[in-house]
Design an enzyme around this catalytic site. Structure first.
Site, PDB file in Angstrom:
ATOM      1  N   LYS A   1      22.470  -3.830 -14.350  1.00 45.20           N
ATOM      2  CA  LYS A   1      22.715  -5.237 -14.702  1.00 45.20           C
ATOM      3  C   LYS A   1      21.830  -5.645 -15.875  1.00 45.20           C
ATOM      4  CE  LYS A   1      20.578  -8.744 -12.311  1.00 45.20           C
ATOM      5  NZ  LYS A   1      19.942  -9.683 -13.229  1.00 45.20           N
ATOM      6  N   ASN A   2      20.529  -5.345 -15.759  1.00 45.83           N
ATOM      7  CA  ASN A   2      19.591  -5.859 -16.752  1.00 45.83           C
ATOM      8  C   ASN A   2      19.740  -5.191 -18.108  1.00 45.83           C
ATOM      9  OD1 ASN A   2      18.696  -7.569 -14.839  1.00 45.83           O
ATOM     10  ND2 ASN A   2      16.728  -6.559 -14.476  1.00 45.83           N
TER      11      ASN A   2
ATOM     12  N   CYS B   1      13.881 -21.089 -12.184  1.00 43.62           N
ATOM     13  CA  CYS B   1      14.918 -20.646 -11.265  1.00 43.62           C
ATOM     14  C   CYS B   1      14.259 -20.315  -9.933  1.00 43.62           C
ATOM     15  CB  CYS B   1      15.697 -19.475 -11.827  1.00 43.62           C
ATOM     16  SG  CYS B   1      14.759 -17.977 -11.834  1.00 43.62           S
TER      17      CYS B   1
ATOM     18  N   ARG C   1       9.548 -19.258 -15.118  1.00 43.29           N
ATOM     19  CA  ARG C   1      10.201 -18.448 -16.158  1.00 43.29           C
ATOM     20  C   ARG C   1      10.283 -19.141 -17.515  1.00 43.29           C
ATOM     21  NH1 ARG C   1      14.957 -14.945 -13.380  1.00 43.29           N
ATOM     22  NH2 ARG C   1      14.354 -13.392 -14.903  1.00 43.29           N
TER      23      ARG C   1
ATOM     24  N   ASP D   1      11.433  -6.444  -9.020  1.00 43.60           N
ATOM     25  CA  ASP D   1      12.804  -6.448  -8.487  1.00 43.60           C
ATOM     26  C   ASP D   1      12.958  -5.533  -7.269  1.00 43.60           C
ATOM     27  OD1 ASP D   1      13.510  -8.236 -10.411  1.00 43.60           O
ATOM     28  OD2 ASP D   1      14.652  -6.845 -11.650  1.00 43.60           O
TER      29      ASP D   1
ATOM     30  N   ARG E   1      25.693 -11.469  -7.852  1.00 46.31           N
ATOM     31  CA  ARG E   1      25.231 -11.488  -9.245  1.00 46.31           C
ATOM     32  C   ARG E   1      24.818 -10.103  -9.710  1.00 46.31           C
ATOM     33  NH1 ARG E   1      21.490 -16.401 -10.914  1.00 46.31           N
ATOM     34  NH2 ARG E   1      21.733 -15.172 -12.796  1.00 46.31           N
TER      35      ARG E   1
HETATM   36  C1  UD1 Z   1      13.757  -9.464 -16.589  1.00 45.28           C
HETATM   37  C2  UD1 Z   1      14.820  -9.087 -15.575  1.00 45.28           C
HETATM   38  C3  UD1 Z   1      14.348  -9.398 -14.149  1.00 45.28           C
HETATM   39  C4  UD1 Z   1      12.997  -8.745 -13.892  1.00 45.28           C
HETATM   40  C5  UD1 Z   1      11.996  -9.109 -14.979  1.00 45.28           C
HETATM   41  C6  UD1 Z   1      10.667  -8.386 -14.842  1.00 45.28           C
HETATM   42  C7  UD1 Z   1      16.888  -9.419 -16.756  1.00 45.28           C
HETATM   43  C8  UD1 Z   1      18.167 -10.146 -16.862  1.00 45.28           C
HETATM   44  N1  UD1 Z   1      16.026  -9.827 -15.848  1.00 45.28           N
HETATM   45  O1  UD1 Z   1      13.592 -10.881 -16.530  1.00 45.28           O
HETATM   46  O2  UD1 Z   1      15.316  -8.892 -13.234  1.00 45.28           O
HETATM   47  O3  UD1 Z   1      12.512  -9.190 -12.650  1.00 45.28           O
HETATM   48  O4  UD1 Z   1      12.540  -8.780 -16.277  1.00 45.28           O
HETATM   49  O5  UD1 Z   1      10.875  -7.024 -14.784  1.00 45.28           O
HETATM   50  O6  UD1 Z   1      16.659  -8.446 -17.452  1.00 45.28           O
HETATM   51  N2  UD1 Z   1       7.163 -15.270 -19.135  1.00 45.28           N
HETATM   52  C9  UD1 Z   1       6.507 -16.324 -19.761  1.00 45.28           C
HETATM   53  N3  UD1 Z   1       6.908 -16.639 -21.035  1.00 45.28           N
HETATM   54  C10 UD1 Z   1       7.898 -15.960 -21.691  1.00 45.28           C
HETATM   55  C11 UD1 Z   1       8.563 -14.894 -21.014  1.00 45.28           C
HETATM   56  C12 UD1 Z   1       8.164 -14.569 -19.731  1.00 45.28           C
HETATM   57  O7  UD1 Z   1       5.601 -16.951 -19.223  1.00 45.28           O
HETATM   58  O8  UD1 Z   1       8.216 -16.304 -22.840  1.00 45.28           O
HETATM   59  C13 UD1 Z   1       6.745 -14.907 -17.772  1.00 45.28           C
HETATM   60  C14 UD1 Z   1       7.844 -15.167 -16.739  1.00 45.28           C
HETATM   61  O9  UD1 Z   1       7.802 -16.488 -16.269  1.00 45.28           O
HETATM   62  C15 UD1 Z   1       7.488 -14.158 -15.677  1.00 45.28           C
HETATM   63  C16 UD1 Z   1       6.931 -12.971 -16.477  1.00 45.28           C
HETATM   64  O10 UD1 Z   1       6.558 -13.502 -17.732  1.00 45.28           O
HETATM   65  O11 UD1 Z   1       6.487 -14.661 -14.839  1.00 45.28           O
HETATM   66  C17 UD1 Z   1       7.911 -11.828 -16.668  1.00 45.28           C
HETATM   67  O12 UD1 Z   1       9.067 -12.284 -17.303  1.00 45.28           O
HETATM   68  P1  UD1 Z   1      10.027 -11.321 -18.152  1.00 45.28           P
HETATM   69  O13 UD1 Z   1       9.469  -9.941 -18.192  1.00 45.28           O
HETATM   70  O14 UD1 Z   1      10.298 -11.995 -19.444  1.00 45.28           O
HETATM   71  O15 UD1 Z   1      11.309 -11.314 -17.259  1.00 45.28           O
HETATM   72  P2  UD1 Z   1      12.804 -11.640 -17.673  1.00 45.28           P
HETATM   73  O16 UD1 Z   1      13.125 -11.008 -18.989  1.00 45.28           O
HETATM   74  O17 UD1 Z   1      13.051 -13.094 -17.511  1.00 45.28           O
END
Ligand code: UD1
Length: 424
Positions: free
Chosen positions: A22-23, A117, A122, A306, A398
């Site tokens: 998915k990711n 969410c 996030r 995850d 999802r």
């Molecule tokens: C992706 C995956 C999700 C997985 C996660 C971590 C998808 C669609 N989703 O989510 O399944 O659990 O990676 O492996 O690929 N953060 C900030 N600021 C930012 C970006 C992130 O504070 O600009 C924080 C987030 O709130 C979170 C952490 O960093 O606490 C990790 O987020 P991130 O690695 O970006 O996860 P996603 O890309 O949202």
């Protein structure tokens, strides 16, 4: 109200093939915007998040043809819009992955601000800071982010504060056609990042170092459409391995690269699972009891957040106490409240879960608070006494293709039921 009802206590056997990740698929779909023309993606999972990303792309002007269950032909020749509206972003935060590609293709993008969410706040501040360094200007109004590039995009050095998956991907897709070279330090190293970098390189990009903390991207003139196969879903695989481990039965889980599970396999072994790896999957069995372990979630190659709910669920039946520490998403222990209803003994202290193993779980009505927790609750139902009814299963849809059919194929007694709503 649709629910999944599980009757506990039935043996699992046989083989289950996982779908494409998915990711990865969601970001590869977004990346097709970068290469005007017909792009063919194979091994695409048939899940609701992919359907939503399809809607996002269609709204931008792409033409999508579903060629069989797992093949998408995405023709991005006529993409002529750069706005992704709130009603789609609110359904799926990963819609923000189109921001980098739209900025590259049109020099602009309007994307609704994603809110928090179920699993956490996030934020996207790291996406914004990185893109600003490349030359993007941002304005905000009425809940939308407006990105423009008055002086074009210029390669630069970006260091991420945290190895964010989404920020690394958006930056890679904004940098592929920037002037000069971009480096992303403290980049995320997940296998899905490598899959995206591979597809970008097949399109003609020059991305080096994906899978390491330092990614280097030399800007090129333009990209061309490609055919690409989505990498197998390591989290779906890990979920099914956990199910075999939880029930203690022998099953084969295939369609993924075991090395992409890395540390998860080592933790499964410490818990007492036996895993025999082959090129395309693993055979899982459990000769004895489940042992307690301590786990902390971290970006890859650390233990993936995850997989946290599924392993927490297993540890509720271990012969001792475990501590699970969640370092990535602050709300990922919400499902533990549902596990208590099934007889688990878990205490949450901040971002730690202290789990005392119990002798058995007891089937109960429970609600999935998010995608992976939903899988963990169904999995707990497989070994619980009596019936477990899991509601909010749209979360499971999802990210897990044909979840009930795959479990039934392994011999589980699981069904999807449409229960009448309670009217007050
Ligand atoms: C992706 C995956 C999700 C997985 C996660 C971590 C998808 C669609 N989703 O989510 O399944 O659990 O990676 O492996 O690929 N953060 C900030 N600021 C930012 C970006 C992130 O504070 O600009 C924080 C987030 O709130 C979170 C952490 O960093 O606490 C990790 O987020 P991130 O690695 O970006 O996860 P996603 O890309 O949202």
């Amino acid at each position: 109200m649709e629910v999944i009802r599980v009757e506990g206590g039935h043996r699992l056997e046989g083989e289950v093939r996982v779908a494409g990740a998915k990711n990865s698929a969601l970001k590869l779909m977004a990346a097709t915007i970068l290469a005007p023309g017909p792009n063919l993606l194979t091994n695409v999972p048939d899940i609701s998040d992919v359907h939503i990303m399809g809607k996002v792309l269609k709204r931008l002007g792409a033409r999508i043809e579903v060629q069989g269950k797992h093949e998408l032909l995405i023709d991005t020749t006529d993409v002529d819009k750069w706005e992704t509206p709130y009603e789609l972003v609110v359904k799926m935060r990963a819609s923000t992955a189109v921001m980098g590609p739209l900025i590259t293709r049109f020099g602009r993008a309007i994307v609704a601000m994603p809110g928090g969410c179920q699993i956490g706040e996030r934020k996207i501040d790291m996406h914004i800071l990185g893109l600003e360094a490349l030359g993007v200007k941002f304005d905000y109004d009425h809940g939308n982010i407006h990105a423009t590039t008055p002086d074009g995009l210029t390669g630069t050095d970006v260091t991420l504060e945290f190895a964010s998956v989404g920020a690394t991907e958006n930056l890679m897709m904004a940098a592929v056609c920037a002037k000069g070279t971009t480096t992303i330090d403290n980049a995320a190293r997940e296998p899905e990042i490598v899959d995206l970098a591979n597809m970008l390189n097949e399109m003609g990009a020059k991305v080096r170092g994906a899978g390491s903390p330092l990614i280097q991207i030399e800007g090129v003139e333009k990209l061309h459409p490609v055919e690409h196969t989505v990498v197998g879903d390591r989290i779906e695989a890990g979920s099914f391995i956990a199910m075999g481990g939880m029930t203690g039965d022998t099953i084969r889980v295939c369609g993924f690269k075991p090395r992409n599970l890395g540390l998860v396999i080592r933790k499964f072994q410490q818990i007492g699972l036996e895993l025999k790896e082959d090129s395309d999957g693993v055979v899982v069995s459990r000769p004895g009891e489940l042992h307690p372990v301590d786990i902390q979630t971290l970006p890859f190659p650390g233990f993936p957040t995850d997989m946290q709910p599924q392993v927490t669920a297993m540890l509720t039946l271990a012969n001792g106490s475990s501590i699970v520490t969640e370092n990535v998403f602050e709300n990922r222990f919400v499902f533990c409240g549902e596990m208590l209803r099934m007889g688990a003994d878990i205490t949450i202290e901040g971002h730690h879960a202290i789990i005392h193993g119990v002798k058995g779980l007891s089937g109960a009505p429970v609600a999935a608070p998010d995608l992976r927790a939903g899988a963990a609750l169904v999995m707990s139902g497989l070994v619980a006494d009596g019936y477990t009814t899991v509601s909010n299963i749209h979360y499971i849809d999802r990210g897990y293709e044909d979840f009930v059919q795959k479990l039934t194929g392994l011999g589980a007694h699981v069904e999807r039921l449409d229960l009448p709503e309670d009217d007050d």
